[in-house]
Write a protein that holds these residues in place. Sequence first.
Motif, PDB file in Angstrom:
ATOM      1  N   UNK A   1      51.998  32.316  34.528  1.00 28.73           N
ATOM      2  CA  UNK A   1      52.673  33.383  35.288  1.00 28.73           C
ATOM      3  C   UNK A   1      51.668  34.441  35.747  1.00 28.73           C
ATOM      4  N   UNK A   2      50.759  34.816  34.864  1.00 28.35           N
ATOM      5  CA  UNK A   2      49.756  35.825  35.214  1.00 28.35           C
ATOM      6  C   UNK A   2      48.816  35.340  36.306  1.00 28.35           C
ATOM      7  N   UNK A   3      48.459  34.072  36.269  1.00 22.35           N
ATOM      8  CA  UNK A   3      47.562  33.508  37.279  1.00 22.35           C
ATOM      9  C   UNK A   3      48.158  33.672  38.669  1.00 22.35           C
ATOM     10  N   UNK A   4      49.414  33.330  38.822  1.00 25.13           N
ATOM     11  CA  UNK A   4      50.056  33.451  40.141  1.00 25.13           C
ATOM     12  C   UNK A   4      50.001  34.907  40.603  1.00 25.13           C
ATOM     13  N   UNK A   5      50.306  35.839  39.715  1.00 27.55           N
ATOM     14  CA  UNK A   5      50.254  37.257  40.064  1.00 27.55           C
ATOM     15  C   UNK A   5      48.859  37.718  40.450  1.00 27.55           C
ATOM     16  N   UNK A   6      47.858  37.284  39.699  1.00 25.24           N
ATOM     17  CA  UNK A   6      46.480  37.689  39.995  1.00 25.24           C
ATOM     18  C   UNK A   6      45.949  37.060  41.274  1.00 25.24           C
ATOM     19  N   UNK A   7      46.223  35.786  41.454  1.00 19.39           N
ATOM     20  CA  UNK A   7      45.735  35.084  42.648  1.00 19.39           C
ATOM     21  C   UNK A   7      46.305  35.716  43.922  1.00 19.39           C
ATOM     22  N   UNK A   8      47.556  36.124  43.870  1.00 17.93           N
ATOM     23  CA  UNK A   8      48.185  36.710  45.052  1.00 17.93           C
ATOM     24  C   UNK A   8      48.025  38.227  45.129  1.00 17.93           C
ATOM     25  N   UNK A   9      47.630  38.854  44.045  1.00 20.88           N
ATOM     26  CA  UNK A   9      47.513  40.307  44.027  1.00 20.88           C
ATOM     27  C   UNK A   9      46.098  40.842  44.200  1.00 20.88           C
ATOM     28  N   UNK A  10      45.103  39.984  44.051  1.00 16.08           N
ATOM     29  CA  UNK A  10      43.706  40.420  44.102  1.00 16.08           C
ATOM     30  C   UNK A  10      42.879  39.473  44.950  1.00 16.08           C
TER      31      UNK A  10
END
Length: 125
Positions: free
Chosen positions: A61-70
């Motif tokens: 879940x965190x990976x998806x957020x980081x990949x799309x947020x940064x």
Amino acid sequence: VVVLLIPPIGSANDLGACQKIFALSQSALFNKAKGVSKEKLVSALPPKQSGNEPEPLRSMREIVGEVYGYQIINQFAYSVYRTELCVQRDAGQALSVGFEEILSELNSCSVEDPECAMQLAGSKL
């Protein structure tokens, strides 16, 4: 077609499950580059569990957020970092440093030096 590698979730102490995080992070980066929306990737994940989710589901879940947020420039270092962070958290040894705090250093890691990314995740090399 969304190509999202979702590893089967094993026991919390399953090192193999954390090793699959590398491929998952690469998949998320690839999908973003191909124009797949964040929502599509989130919908491909298993439903969110109440309470604390086990590793590596939490990492996914965190990976998806980081990949799309940064803006992740060093994709290899990012994948190494996420894999090591999963291992460290599973062992109860993860640092409590926010991703945005280490992103610049992570993007500066050499592709030939995976230990740089591992140290940023809290590994004691």
